[in-house]
Write an enzyme that holds these catalytic residues in place. Structure first.
Site, mmCIF file in Angstrom:
data_model
loop_
_atom_site.group_PDB
_atom_site.id
_atom_site.type_symbol
_atom_site.label_atom_id
_atom_site.label_comp_id
_atom_site.label_asym_id
_atom_site.label_seq_id
_atom_site.Cartn_x
_atom_site.Cartn_y
_atom_site.Cartn_z
ATOM 1 N N ASP A 332 15.403 -13.455 -30.651
ATOM 2 C CA ASP A 332 16.641 -13.563 -31.392
ATOM 3 C C ASP A 332 16.522 -14.672 -32.440
ATOM 4 O O ASP A 332 15.991 -15.756 -32.155
ATOM 5 C CB ASP A 332 17.773 -13.883 -30.406
ATOM 6 C CG ASP A 332 19.123 -13.978 -31.060
ATOM 7 O OD1 ASP A 332 19.579 -12.963 -31.604
ATOM 8 O OD2 ASP A 332 19.717 -15.071 -31.016
ATOM 9 N N GLU A 368 13.399 -10.885 -34.776
ATOM 10 C CA GLU A 368 14.560 -10.708 -35.641
ATOM 11 C C GLU A 368 14.340 -11.708 -36.768
ATOM 12 O O GLU A 368 14.550 -12.919 -36.574
ATOM 13 C CB GLU A 368 15.861 -10.995 -34.895
ATOM 14 C CG GLU A 368 17.087 -10.773 -35.766
ATOM 15 C CD GLU A 368 18.391 -11.149 -35.068
ATOM 16 O OE1 GLU A 368 19.401 -10.465 -35.303
ATOM 17 O OE2 GLU A 368 18.410 -12.137 -34.312
#
Length: 672
Positions: A332, A368
């Protein structure tokens, strides 16, 4: 508890010949204590001083402890928040290396109170549990390979309403091993499930007063202990589930959050790292040690350039490889992992260490590739072996199907693997793209065609949260509609979107439920909706749409030219056929004028197959039906892949196919 051996962490609880050694790191604390608790976790039975060793290590060995013992840490030193120092022995701290905790984290204002004003926070804080870890799983290659289908899911939301799952299993990691789930995943051709965060998290402090709870888990406190609500059986539950999925041929990728923690901003709770050494574990402004850097938008940013933080992250990743056998990780806000003092670098110490690590170097690593800090957008810049979420694919494909002008070239680039993003100066031959149209963050796929604007009022932030422009459309009516014409148009558009995704080059990602029409009623930031907004409606799912997704999965399995990761260039292969041809609906190569035609919304992509013959992907983005003519070759004929081509029809025995408006169809060229 870990046993001494290859790769044993320096910190946490380790079994030795003299007992259990507890070790933690702080470069600024004056004293650390180990606190032992009774079996209920409510009474502190001993407080043992940890001895300061070299280079910030504090440790103590305790004889006679057994599995199930509860413990925590305390640290003392200066209390000077303006200088970045938050030491408070009244705050019980959770060991950053805890492998299990006895209950979930829960926010309480006393956890954020200044030193001396909250009393002892031990009753408010979970206790770490000693556990005898299983022998490490022997190294084995990941099942998942680039080009496959990643299936993103929230563990709780995925099975909470599944009628075939026993009630006690619903919403847990263990439910993923149920035969009904395995059958669904296999029919979709899932190569790996990507589990949204399953390590223990704490709710953001503003949610409680709103009557909301965190449904996604992107607010961790510690990085190894699983959330007891999702994995009541601890790491053993994850291990068994990974094994069951692997037996079915499905890998597991964990979505991990190493960019921030739930301790939040300067007004947030003290639970672990802040109390141990706030200055070292978090990034601070160079000119103001009391000011936390907020490159994550959550209040704090982990100091991923610090050697001890790097060690902690690597140890957490190794833990899930050796103790659960996972295929890999999705990171993330991964730009944080490559940030130094100035900017992002693909060879930053943490990223370089992951690549070089003998246990991690062959894992599936998905970035990401952005955060909210300066220079945070780094799509295409992580380099091998990282795959990257490709929001350029998401946005260009949405724009094309929304009907935006001048999108035919963008569509072709995304279908071909996005060489403009992942090739170029990198001289790469293979794409590292992860193509997706919808994810947990943003509108559900079905909502893209039903809402022009987000509907986030339920989140309690006045509809200010969430992405402002989803590049969505509503097929003539906003929100729920009883009109059959509108509903049919929406199903048609979702089918076209799914077909585009499954026809794209490289790795693809589908968020659970998008294959059967999940809706969040326009909410594009449903992180706080642990309810029917995010729970998948298995009984009410769109079976027709699900059948279409299954047909696409069968097609992608049958034709390796779809999942291949090599960039499409138009170069001829050994059989003399170019790997791709871009044609108009008339069967002619697209001219420069065609590519520059702002209104063009039709093309055919012809892919060469290694077994000979070709596969045609015919895209009609126009609202009007049209006829596609494909080029003929002696000894070959074209046949429609009917199951994956809703509404399309062949015209006699000709290489001609009639497509309704806004559809995608597939045809296979084989021996006559």
């Amino acid at each position: 508890m870990s046993a001494p051996g290859r790769g044993t962490p320096r910190f946490g609880a380790t079994t030795t010949g003299r007992g259990v050694r507890f070790a933690a790191w702080s470069g600024a604390a004056e004293r650390l204590w180990l606190c032992l608790f009774d079996a209920s976790g409510s009474r502190e039975t001993e407080r043992l001083a940890m001895q300061a060793e070299e280079n910030g290590v504090h440790a103590v060995t305790v004889p006679g402890l057994s599995a199930g013992a509860r413990y925590g840490l305390r640290a003392d030193g200066p209390w000077d928040p303006q200088a970045g120092l938050w030491f408070d022995p009244g705050k019980l701290l959770v060991d950053p290396y805890a492998v299990e905790i006895d209950r979930p984290y829960a926010y309480d204002p006393r956890l954020a109170a200044p030193r001396g004003e909250a009393g002892d926070t031990a009753p408010l804080v979970p206790k770490a549990l000693l556990r005898d870890l299983a022998p490490p799983i022997a190294p084995r290659p990941p099942l998942f390979r680039p080009g496959g289908l990643v299936y993103e899911l929230s563990v709780r939301a995925f099975s909470r309403l599944h009628p075939d799952i026993p009630e006690k299993l619903r919403g847990t990691v263990g439910a993923l091993a149920h035969p009904a789930i395995l059958d669904h995943l296999l029919r979709l051709g899932v190569g790996a499930v990507e589990l949204m965060p399953i390590t223990a998290w704490i709710d953001e402090r503003h949610l409680g007063p709103l009557g909301l709870t965190n449904a996604w888990g992107y607010n961790p406190v510690t990085f190894m202990a699983l959330d007891p609500r999702l994995a009541p059986g601890g790491i053993a539950e994850l291990r068994d589930t990974v094994a069951a999925l692997r037996q079915a041929g499905i890998g597991v990728v964990l979505d991990v959050v190493f960019n921030h923690t739930g301790e939040g901003d300067e007004k947030g709770p003290t639970l672990s790292l802040r109390g141990l050494d706030n200055l070292s574990y978090y990034r601070h402004r160079p000119d103001d040690p009391g000011a936390l850097v907020n490159d994550t938008g959550t209040g704090n940013t982990l100091a991923t350039q610090h050697p001890v933080v790097i060690e902690m992250i690597l140890d957490a990743l190794r833990h899930f490889v050796t103790q659960a056998g996972v295929d890999g990780f999705r990171f993330d806000l991964a730009t944080v992992l490559g940030r130094g003092e100035e900017s992002f670098a693909r060879d930053a110490p943490l990223l370089a260490a992951m690549r070089a690590d003998p246990l991690l170097g062959d894992r599936v690593l998905i970035a990401e590739p952005w955060d909210v800090g300066p220079g945070g957008y780094q799509l295409g810049n992580f380099g091998k072996p990282f795959l990257e979420w490709n929001d350029r694919f998401r946005d260009d494909v949405r724009r094309f199907w929304r009907g935006d002008a001048s999108m035919i070239g963008g569509l072709a680039s995304r279908l071909a693997g996005s060489s403009d993003v992942f090739g170029g100066s990198q001289r790469a031959e293979d794409t590292r793209t992860v193509d997706f149209l919808a994810a947990h963050d943003g509108m559900a796929l079905a909502d893209l065609v039903a809402y022009k604007a987000k509907r986030n009022e339920e989140n309690g932030e006045g509809n200010r949260d969430g992405r402002a422009d989803e590049l969505s459309w509503n097929c003539g009516e906003e929100g729920d509609s009883a009109a059959s014409k509108v509903r049919d148009a929406r199903r048609r558009d979702v089918k076209a979107l799914l077909s585009t995704l499954f026809a794209s080059r490289g790795t693809i990602m589908l968020t659970a439920g998008d294959e059967f029409g999940r809706s969040q009623r326009g909410n594009n930031n449903a992180y706080a909706q642990d309810n029917g907004t995010t729970w998948l409606d298995w009984q009410g799912r769109d079976r027709e749409l699900e059948a279409h997704a299954t047909a696409l999965a069968d097609l992608r399995r049958a034709f390796a030219c779809l999942s291949d990761t090599a960039f499409l260039t138009g170069a001829a292969g050994q059989d003399g056929l170019p790997d791709v041809e871009w044609l108009s609906e008339l069967g002619r190569p697209l001219s420069e004028g065609d590519w520059n035609d702002q209104k063009r919304a039709r093309l055919a992509m012809l892919l060469a197959r290694s077994a000979g013959g070709r596969l045609a992907v015919m895209v009609n983005g126009d609202r009007r039906g049209t006829v596609f003519t494909l080029p003929e070759r002696d000894g070959f004929r074209w046949q429609l892949s009917a199951a994956a081509s809703p509404g399309a029809a062949a015209v006699a025995d000709l290489p001609v196919f009639r497509l309704p408006g806004r559809t995608v169809a597939f045809a296979e060229e084989g021996p006559a």
